[in-house]
Motif scaffolding. Sequence first.
Motif, PDB file in Angstrom:
ATOM      1  N   ASP A   1      49.123  -7.523  13.659  1.00 15.08           N
ATOM      2  CA  ASP A   1      49.950  -8.147  12.621  1.00 15.08           C
ATOM      3  C   ASP A   1      51.283  -8.658  13.180  1.00 15.08           C
ATOM      4  OD1 ASP A   1      47.944  -7.587  10.803  1.00 15.08           O
ATOM      5  OD2 ASP A   1      48.974  -5.855   9.926  1.00 15.08           O
ATOM      6  N   LYS A   2      51.762  -8.051  14.266  1.00 12.33           N
ATOM      7  CA  LYS A   2      53.017  -8.482  14.889  1.00 12.33           C
ATOM      8  C   LYS A   2      52.799  -9.636  15.867  1.00 12.33           C
ATOM      9  CE  LYS A   2      56.563  -5.871  15.540  1.00 12.33           C
ATOM     10  NZ  LYS A   2      57.453  -6.363  14.505  1.00 12.33           N
ATOM     11  N   GLY A   3      51.547 -10.075  16.027  1.00 16.04           N
ATOM     12  CA  GLY A   3      51.269 -11.214  16.885  1.00 16.04           C
ATOM     13  C   GLY A   3      51.130 -10.879  18.359  1.00 16.04           C
ATOM     14  N   VAL A   4      50.889  -9.604  18.660  1.00 15.09           N
ATOM     15  CA  VAL A   4      50.727  -9.181  20.051  1.00 15.09           C
ATOM     16  C   VAL A   4      49.439  -9.780  20.619  1.00 15.09           C
ATOM     17  CG1 VAL A   4      50.262  -7.157  21.499  1.00 15.09           C
ATOM     18  CG2 VAL A   4      52.094  -7.090  19.789  1.00 15.09           C
TER      19      VAL A   4
ATOM     20  N   ASN B   1      39.936  -5.728  20.317  1.00 15.70           N
ATOM     21  CA  ASN B   1      38.993  -6.774  20.727  1.00 15.70           C
ATOM     22  C   ASN B   1      38.720  -7.760  19.602  1.00 15.70           C
ATOM     23  OD1 ASN B   1      38.660  -5.921  23.375  1.00 15.70           O
ATOM     24  ND2 ASN B   1      36.921  -4.608  22.896  1.00 15.70           N
ATOM     25  N   SER B   2      38.518  -7.250  18.399  1.00 17.21           N
ATOM     26  CA  SER B   2      38.225  -8.147  17.271  1.00 17.21           C
ATOM     27  C   SER B   2      39.411  -9.033  16.919  1.00 17.21           C
ATOM     28  CB  SER B   2      37.744  -7.349  16.056  1.00 17.21           C
ATOM     29  OG  SER B   2      38.798  -6.605  15.499  1.00 17.21           O
ATOM     30  N   ALA B   3      40.634  -8.569  17.259  1.00 17.25           N
ATOM     31  CA  ALA B   3      41.832  -9.359  17.006  1.00 17.25           C
ATOM     32  C   ALA B   3      42.131 -10.302  18.172  1.00 17.25           C
ATOM     33  CB  ALA B   3      43.019  -8.439  16.757  1.00 17.25           C
ATOM     34  N   GLY B   4      41.313 -10.230  19.233  1.00 15.82           N
ATOM     35  CA  GLY B   4      41.537 -11.093  20.387  1.00 15.82           C
ATOM     36  C   GLY B   4      42.641 -10.627  21.295  1.00 15.82           C
ATOM     37  N   ILE B   5      43.029  -9.369  21.181  1.00 17.31           N
ATOM     38  CA  ILE B   5      44.098  -8.818  22.011  1.00 17.31           C
ATOM     39  C   ILE B   5      43.482  -8.280  23.302  1.00 17.31           C
ATOM     40  CG2 ILE B   5      45.898  -7.069  22.168  1.00 17.31           C
ATOM     41  CD1 ILE B   5      46.162  -7.273  19.096  1.00 17.31           C
ATOM     42  N   LYS B   6      44.054  -8.666  24.416  1.00 13.90           N
ATOM     43  CA  LYS B   6      43.550  -8.243  25.730  1.00 13.90           C
ATOM     44  C   LYS B   6      44.173  -6.925  26.132  1.00 13.90           C
ATOM     45  CE  LYS B   6      42.884 -12.953  27.161  1.00 13.90           C
ATOM     46  NZ  LYS B   6      43.142 -14.015  28.066  1.00 13.90           N
TER      47      LYS B   6
END
Length: 88
Positions: free
Chosen positions: A63-66, A83-88
């Motif tokens: 939610d913070k755009g990380v 992973n589902s949010a596309g965060i590495k």
Amino acid sequence: MKIAVSTTTGGLDDKVSEVFGRAVSFTIVEVVDGNIASVEVVRNDFAVRGGGVGVAVSQFLADKGVEVVLTGNLGPNALAVLNSAGIK
């Protein structure tokens, strides 16, 4: 790019925490054109919860755009959310 680091007290001079969901804080660094544009230290209020901490923290960071997370141990449920949010 926003990078979140699980930290023991927070800040650029801190160490990376060995835990993710129960880390004391997260240091969020925004990098623009290879330079640090901003640094935000966020206390991890989720750490005192009974269960589901990793998932809650993962969603909070999303939610913070990380875009990238640097951490120690990371559970499978938290990893799935990242992973589902596309965060590495």
